[in-house]
Motif scaffolding. Structure first.
Motif, PDB file in Angstrom:
ATOM      1  N   UNK A 325     -46.223   8.207-162.759  1.00 20.10           N
ATOM      2  CA  UNK A 325     -45.041   8.465-163.570  1.00 20.10           C
ATOM      3  C   UNK A 325     -43.858   8.849-162.695  1.00 20.10           C
ATOM      4  N   UNK A 326     -44.107   9.664-161.671  1.00 14.04           N
ATOM      5  CA  UNK A 326     -43.039  10.037-160.745  1.00 14.04           C
ATOM      6  C   UNK A 326     -42.550   8.831-159.954  1.00 14.04           C
ATOM      7  N   UNK A 327     -43.491   7.981-159.525  1.00 12.62           N
ATOM      8  CA  UNK A 327     -43.137   6.837-158.682  1.00 12.62           C
ATOM      9  C   UNK A 327     -42.495   5.707-159.463  1.00 12.62           C
ATOM     10  N   UNK A 328     -42.665   5.695-160.785  1.00 12.12           N
ATOM     11  CA  UNK A 328     -42.256   4.537-161.579  1.00 12.12           C
ATOM     12  C   UNK A 328     -40.760   4.261-161.505  1.00 12.12           C
ATOM     13  N   UNK A 329     -39.948   5.294-161.364  1.00  8.53           N
ATOM     14  CA  UNK A 329     -38.497   5.100-161.282  1.00  8.53           C
ATOM     15  C   UNK A 329     -38.149   4.256-160.052  1.00  8.53           C
ATOM     16  N   UNK A 330     -38.650   4.677-158.904  1.00  5.72           N
ATOM     17  CA  UNK A 330     -38.398   3.939-157.667  1.00  5.72           C
ATOM     18  C   UNK A 330     -39.003   2.538-157.731  1.00  5.72           C
ATOM     19  N   UNK A 331     -40.232   2.442-158.240  1.00  2.31           N
ATOM     20  CA  UNK A 331     -40.898   1.146-158.319  1.00  2.31           C
ATOM     21  C   UNK A 331     -40.065   0.179-159.148  1.00  2.31           C
ATOM     22  N   UNK A 332     -39.559   0.649-160.273  1.00  6.74           N
ATOM     23  CA  UNK A 332     -38.799  -0.249-161.135  1.00  6.74           C
ATOM     24  C   UNK A 332     -37.486  -0.669-160.490  1.00  6.74           C
ATOM     25  N   UNK A 333     -36.853   0.228-159.772  1.00  9.65           N
ATOM     26  CA  UNK A 333     -35.591  -0.117-159.116  1.00  9.65           C
ATOM     27  C   UNK A 333     -35.786  -1.275-158.142  1.00  9.65           C
ATOM     28  N   UNK A 334     -36.844  -1.234-157.343  1.00  6.78           N
ATOM     29  CA  UNK A 334     -36.997  -2.204-156.250  1.00  6.78           C
ATOM     30  C   UNK A 334     -37.872  -3.399-156.608  1.00  6.78           C
ATOM     31  N   UNK A 335     -38.498  -3.422-157.788  1.00  7.95           N
ATOM     32  CA  UNK A 335     -39.579  -4.373-157.988  1.00  7.95           C
ATOM     33  C   UNK A 335     -39.127  -5.818-158.165  1.00  7.95           C
ATOM     34  N   UNK A 336     -37.966  -6.081-158.802  1.00  9.54           N
ATOM     35  CA  UNK A 336     -37.666  -7.449-159.221  1.00  9.54           C
ATOM     36  C   UNK A 336     -37.541  -8.426-158.052  1.00  9.54           C
ATOM     37  N   UNK A 337     -36.763  -8.141-156.993  1.00  8.85           N
ATOM     38  CA  UNK A 337     -36.751  -9.100-155.883  1.00  8.85           C
ATOM     39  C   UNK A 337     -38.115  -9.241-155.216  1.00  8.85           C
ATOM     40  N   UNK A 338     -38.913  -8.173-155.219  1.00  9.81           N
ATOM     41  CA  UNK A 338     -40.267  -8.273-154.664  1.00  9.81           C
ATOM     42  C   UNK A 338     -41.133  -9.185-155.524  1.00  9.81           C
ATOM     43  N   UNK A 339     -41.030  -9.057-156.846  1.00 12.25           N
ATOM     44  CA  UNK A 339     -41.779  -9.942-157.747  1.00 12.25           C
ATOM     45  C   UNK A 339     -41.380 -11.387-157.525  1.00 12.25           C
ATOM     46  N   UNK A 340     -40.089 -11.640-157.448  1.00 11.95           N
ATOM     47  CA  UNK A 340     -39.610 -13.001-157.264  1.00 11.95           C
ATOM     48  C   UNK A 340     -40.096 -13.582-155.936  1.00 11.95           C
ATOM     49  N   UNK A 341     -40.056 -12.770-154.876  1.00 10.48           N
ATOM     50  CA  UNK A 341     -40.533 -13.239-153.571  1.00 10.48           C
ATOM     51  C   UNK A 341     -42.020 -13.561-153.616  1.00 10.48           C
ATOM     52  N   UNK A 342     -42.798 -12.706-154.275  1.00  9.48           N
ATOM     53  CA  UNK A 342     -44.235 -12.956-154.397  1.00  9.48           C
ATOM     54  C   UNK A 342     -44.503 -14.207-155.215  1.00  9.48           C
ATOM     55  N   UNK A 343     -43.716 -14.435-156.265  1.00  8.08           N
ATOM     56  CA  UNK A 343     -43.880 -15.647-157.073  1.00  8.08           C
ATOM     57  C   UNK A 343     -43.580 -16.897-156.256  1.00  8.08           C
ATOM     58  N   UNK A 344     -42.585 -16.828-155.405  1.00  8.62           N
ATOM     59  CA  UNK A 344     -42.271 -17.963-154.536  1.00  8.62           C
ATOM     60  C   UNK A 344     -43.442 -18.248-153.602  1.00  8.62           C
ATOM     61  N   UNK A 345     -44.035 -17.194-153.067  1.00  9.06           N
ATOM     62  CA  UNK A 345     -45.146 -17.369-152.128  1.00  9.06           C
ATOM     63  C   UNK A 345     -46.352 -18.047-152.773  1.00  9.06           C
ATOM     64  N   UNK A 346     -46.691 -17.672-154.003  1.00  9.71           N
ATOM     65  CA  UNK A 346     -47.941 -18.142-154.606  1.00  9.71           C
ATOM     66  C   UNK A 346     -47.747 -19.354-155.503  1.00  9.71           C
ATOM     67  N   UNK A 347     -46.528 -19.842-155.693  1.00 10.20           N
ATOM     68  CA  UNK A 347     -46.278 -20.843-156.722  1.00 10.20           C
ATOM     69  C   UNK A 347     -47.047 -22.152-156.518  1.00 10.20           C
ATOM     70  N   UNK A 348     -47.400 -22.481-155.280  1.00 12.59           N
ATOM     71  CA  UNK A 348     -48.122 -23.730-155.035  1.00 12.59           C
ATOM     72  C   UNK A 348     -49.587 -23.512-154.669  1.00 12.59           C
ATOM     73  N   UNK A 349     -50.060 -22.278-154.742  1.00 13.29           N
ATOM     74  CA  UNK A 349     -51.446 -22.009-154.391  1.00 13.29           C
ATOM     75  C   UNK A 349     -52.389 -22.547-155.470  1.00 13.29           C
ATOM     76  N   UNK A 350     -53.528 -23.072-155.037  1.00 14.06           N
ATOM     77  CA  UNK A 350     -54.506 -23.659-155.961  1.00 14.06           C
ATOM     78  C   UNK A 350     -55.401 -22.559-156.525  1.00 14.06           C
ATOM     79  N   UNK A 351     -54.819 -21.757-157.412  1.00 20.35           N
ATOM     80  CA  UNK A 351     -55.548 -20.661-158.051  1.00 20.35           C
ATOM     81  C   UNK A 351     -55.181 -20.620-159.520  1.00 20.35           C
ATOM     82  N   UNK A 352     -56.076 -20.044-160.313  1.00 26.19           N
ATOM     83  CA  UNK A 352     -55.775 -19.851-161.731  1.00 26.19           C
ATOM     84  C   UNK A 352     -54.635 -18.851-161.883  1.00 26.19           C
TER      85      UNK A 352
END
Length: 404
Positions: A325-352
């Protein structure tokens, strides 16, 4: 009112855990968007599923309404404890300042990921759309829009409270409001609170029903459904702080709230076109009216259900939920570009897609929690964002999160 006076200290642990969960679910919500059957996100994964869009629908239905409901309760609590000027100073330091400081770097990081992904897709500068002209009506607030909307609601709370305090010297008005608040606790409450939201959704031009309350992430004036839906939740949360004994009644009604949320939510999803979303506005007046009514009820029923379940099952203090709960504020602030970068990395991987989503969410949480522990929690940044700096190896309970 102090916690000892209300006898609600354990219950508030549940609300604080729910507040943090609402922010952390944003990582899952944004992570799921690359797996929609129809591409709506800047990253389109090669694995698509209606289950991914269904997951998004469920989270989006209740997440931010729940957050603002709890935010209103804690805002009223802080106002009573710190006074007007203490409240204003606290909100400027811990809400306005993070928005001003982090908005630019976050937006820049998002643009960098967009350019990176465009390059991987073979796009060049010539393929880029014209650069938009931004002004106060369309400024991209990104996922940090919730901080801006919180500031608007804080101002509204102060403005509406001032004449009430002056006029209600005998407490008669306050007793009437307290009785009205109590009257809304029950399965009929979501119908009453949902009616103004339903009306706002019905009048909203070009409303895409699948997304429920439109996200107010562009422009400094939020759209009407967001102001109505989130504003009512915030205001009702403030009223609940006046009658914190009603939290026990909310907890007791959890089966009714959960059943109503499932029924109204399923109806709303069906009217919106199912989990394979129709990304076009509803035009038939009857269908739009029914969908708006279903979303109005489902939004508040699911928020009350989430609050009731948190009070019932997470009321006691626990170190791990407290930390998250304490960490969630910081996590939410920084998460979106990290999510997008991770999505770019895995977008062509042969996984479910569930495996990919797990990797995206797990990787983002690992990076953001590590940065919180190493850079935020034990430094001056922890005092700024969380209200206090936690010394190394010395756990301190009850730090700050953005709704507090």
């Amino acid at each position: 009112m102090s916690m000892s006076e209300t006898g609600s200290s354990e219950r508030l642990h549940g609300l604080d855990a729910l507040r943090g969960a609402a922010l952390l679910l944003g990582v899952v919500l944004h992570g799921s968007m690359s797996f929609f059957p129809t591409q709506i996100w800047i990253v389109g994964d090669d694995q698509r599923s209606v289950w991914a869009s269904g997951l998004f629908f469920v989270i989006h239905l209740f997440r931010m309404t729940t957050f603002f409901l709890i935010a209103g309760l804690f805002a009223h609590m802080m106002l009573g404890r710190a006074g007007v000027w203490g409240f204003v100073k606290n909100r400027l330091v811990r809400i306005a300042a993070p928005l001003a400081v982090f908005w630019g770097p976050v937006l820049t990081a998002i643009v960098v990921v967009l350019i990176w992904n465009a390059g991987l897709q073979g796009m060049t500068a010539a393929d880029a759309p014209p650069t938009p002209e931004y002004d106060w009506t369309n400024i991209p607030l990104t996922h940090l829009w919730f901080l801006w909307v919180l500031l608007i609601f804080y101002v509204a709370l102060l403005v509406l409270r001032a004449p009430f305090v002056l006029l209600d010297r005998t407490g008669a008005w306050g007793r009437v409001i307290n009785r009205m608040t109590a009257g809304l606790i029950g399965p009929w409450g979501p119908f009453v609170l949902g009616a103004p939201l339903a009306l706002a959704l019905w009048f909203q031009p070009n409303w895409i029903a699948f997304f429920g309350v439109p996200t107010p992430d562009a422009g400094l004036i939020p759209n009407t459904p967001a102001l109505v839906g989130f504003g009512l939740a915030f205001g009702f949360g403030a009223l609940l702080d006046r009658r914190r004994d009603l939290l026990a009644r909310i907890q007791a009604w959890w089966p009714a709230y959960l059943g109503l949320a499932i029924g109204a939510g399923a109806t709303a999803l069906m009217l919106a076109g199912g989990p394979d979303p129709r990304l076009i506005p509803l035009t038939d007046p009857t269908t739009k009216a029914m969908a708006a009514a279903a979303f109005g009820v489902a939004t508040y029923a699911s928020a009350f259900a989430a609050m009731a379940l948190a009070l019932r099952f997470f009321g006691g203090h626990s170190r791990t939920p407290r930390y998250l709960a304490d960490a969630s504020y910081w996590i939410y602030i920084v998460h979106l570009p990290l999510v997008m970068a991770a999505q770019v990395l895995v977008q062509d991987w042969a996984m479910a897609w569930p495996v990919k989503l797990g990797l995206v969410v797990g990787g983002v949480l690992a990076v953001s929690v590590a940065s919180y522990e190493l850079l935020i929690r034990h430094s001056f940044m922890g005092r700024w964002l969380n209200g206090r700096r936690v010394p190394w190896r010395k756990p301190v309970p009850n730090a700050f999160s953005p709704a507090e």
